[in-house]
Design an enzyme around this catalytic site. Structure first.
Site, PDB file in Angstrom:
ATOM      1  N   CYS A 143      88.712 -46.995 -47.522  1.00 52.99           N
ATOM      2  CA  CYS A 143      87.262 -47.140 -47.560  1.00 52.99           C
ATOM      3  C   CYS A 143      86.938 -48.616 -47.694  1.00 52.99           C
ATOM      4  O   CYS A 143      87.567 -49.328 -48.493  1.00 52.99           O
ATOM      5  CB  CYS A 143      86.684 -46.356 -48.745  1.00 52.99           C
ATOM      6  SG  CYS A 143      84.898 -46.505 -48.924  1.00 52.99           S
ATOM      7  N   HIS A 176      84.017 -38.596 -43.844  1.00 52.39           N
ATOM      8  CA  HIS A 176      84.030 -39.698 -44.812  1.00 52.39           C
ATOM      9  C   HIS A 176      82.652 -40.353 -44.919  1.00 52.39           C
ATOM     10  O   HIS A 176      82.141 -40.570 -46.030  1.00 52.39           O
ATOM     11  CB  HIS A 176      85.078 -40.722 -44.364  1.00 52.39           C
ATOM     12  CG  HIS A 176      85.214 -41.920 -45.231  1.00 52.39           C
ATOM     13  ND1 HIS A 176      86.304 -42.141 -46.059  1.00 52.39           N
ATOM     14  CD2 HIS A 176      84.412 -43.001 -45.408  1.00 52.39           C
ATOM     15  CE1 HIS A 176      86.156 -43.293 -46.694  1.00 52.39           C
ATOM     16  NE2 HIS A 176      85.008 -43.836 -46.309  1.00 52.39           N
ATOM     17  N   GLU A 177      82.047 -40.658 -43.764  1.00 49.00           N
ATOM     18  CA  GLU A 177      80.757 -41.350 -43.788  1.00 49.00           C
ATOM     19  C   GLU A 177      79.633 -40.440 -44.265  1.00 49.00           C
ATOM     20  O   GLU A 177      78.721 -40.884 -44.970  1.00 49.00           O
ATOM     21  CB  GLU A 177      80.438 -41.929 -42.404  1.00 49.00           C
ATOM     22  CG  GLU A 177      81.472 -42.905 -41.862  1.00 49.00           C
ATOM     23  CD  GLU A 177      81.798 -44.041 -42.810  1.00 49.00           C
ATOM     24  OE1 GLU A 177      80.926 -44.427 -43.606  1.00 49.00           O
ATOM     25  OE2 GLU A 177      82.940 -44.536 -42.751  1.00 49.00           O
ATOM     26  N   HIS A 223      79.579 -40.438 -47.960  1.00 48.78           N
ATOM     27  CA  HIS A 223      78.917 -41.617 -48.533  1.00 48.78           C
ATOM     28  C   HIS A 223      77.421 -41.370 -48.724  1.00 48.78           C
ATOM     29  O   HIS A 223      76.844 -41.722 -49.764  1.00 48.78           O
ATOM     30  CB  HIS A 223      79.102 -42.834 -47.623  1.00 48.78           C
ATOM     31  CG  HIS A 223      80.322 -43.638 -47.911  1.00 48.78           C
ATOM     32  ND1 HIS A 223      80.570 -44.217 -49.136  1.00 48.78           N
ATOM     33  CD2 HIS A 223      81.370 -43.980 -47.116  1.00 48.78           C
ATOM     34  CE1 HIS A 223      81.716 -44.874 -49.100  1.00 48.78           C
ATOM     35  NE2 HIS A 223      82.222 -44.746 -47.885  1.00 48.78           N
TER      36      HIS A 223
END
Length: 220
Positions: A132, A174-175, A178
């Site tokens: 990350c 993953h994004e 966030h």
């Protein structure tokens, strides 16, 4: 999310821009060429720990400039994906420039994304290393599904559907995490989380020096 440098991965010149096939796209996206570098937030900062606000204003110069800046910041940080809260902006938006496991390059942005994953009966979890840009220098094994679909809007408010497999599916998950206020550290055991933070502490200066050198090269 960092770019994966793996010489064993197949190389393919095909590109999908905003989920649609195109013949080619510049190595340095025009968005990045227009952008300015922003500071990347680091794990522990408050903005990374809470869900982002939905974007409600589309087609604005400010939104276009933010996307341009995020593309350049992602390139400087050697990233494959970058969420808005990673540059200190509380909005549901991420950009990506990421290959899948077949070597197809995926480039684009998506706003107010909603993640769809395969159902339990067809879900295949893959354990693979993940890093990350907000946990610089650290990589840990994280299980993710091998397929993902993200539905949202582009900067003009038009619908976008992005489908990913392999490493690109990992990037989409993953994004989206966030924007919900989570980093991949939240998916680790306490022991593995401590290991990742130790890796970050050990490599922080090195990673920041690499980013500064990359920014200097791109500014020439």
């Amino acid at each position: 999310m960092p770019v994966r440098h793996d010489p064993s991965r197949p190389v393919d010149r095909r590109v999908r821009l905003q989920g649609l096939p195109v013949d080619a796209y510049p190595d340095l996206p025009p968005e990045a060429a227009r952008g300015a570098v922003r500071r990347v937030t680091v794990v522990g900062e408050e903005i990374l720990g809470r869900a982002c606000q939905e974007v409600t204003a589309f087609g604005t110069p400010e939104l276009s400039a933010l996307i341009d800046d995020m593309f350049l910041t992602m390139r400087v940080a050697d990233g494959a994906g970058l969420a808005a809260n990673q540059v200190g902006v509380d909005l549901r938006l991420f950009v990506y420039d990421c290959p899948d496991d077949l070597g197809v390059r995926h480039v684009g942005h998506i706003i107010n994304p909603v993640l769809d994953l395969p159902g339990p009966g067809s879900r295949r979890l893959i354990d693979d290393f993940e890093g990350c840009l907000s946990v610089p220098g650290a990589t840990m094994t994280v299980p993710r599904t091998d397929r993902a679909v993200v539905r949202g809007l582009d900067k003009d408010g038009d619908p976008v559907v992005i489908e990913g497999t392999g490493y690109f599916a990992r990037c989409l998950q993953h994004e989206t995490d966030h924007l919900l206020g989570h980093t991949y550290l939240d998916r680790l055991s306490k022991r593995d989380r401590k290991d990742a933070l130790r890796q970050m502490a050990d490599r922080l200066e090195e990673v920041f020096a690499q980013r500064a050198a990359r920014a200097a090269r791109l500014s020439r």
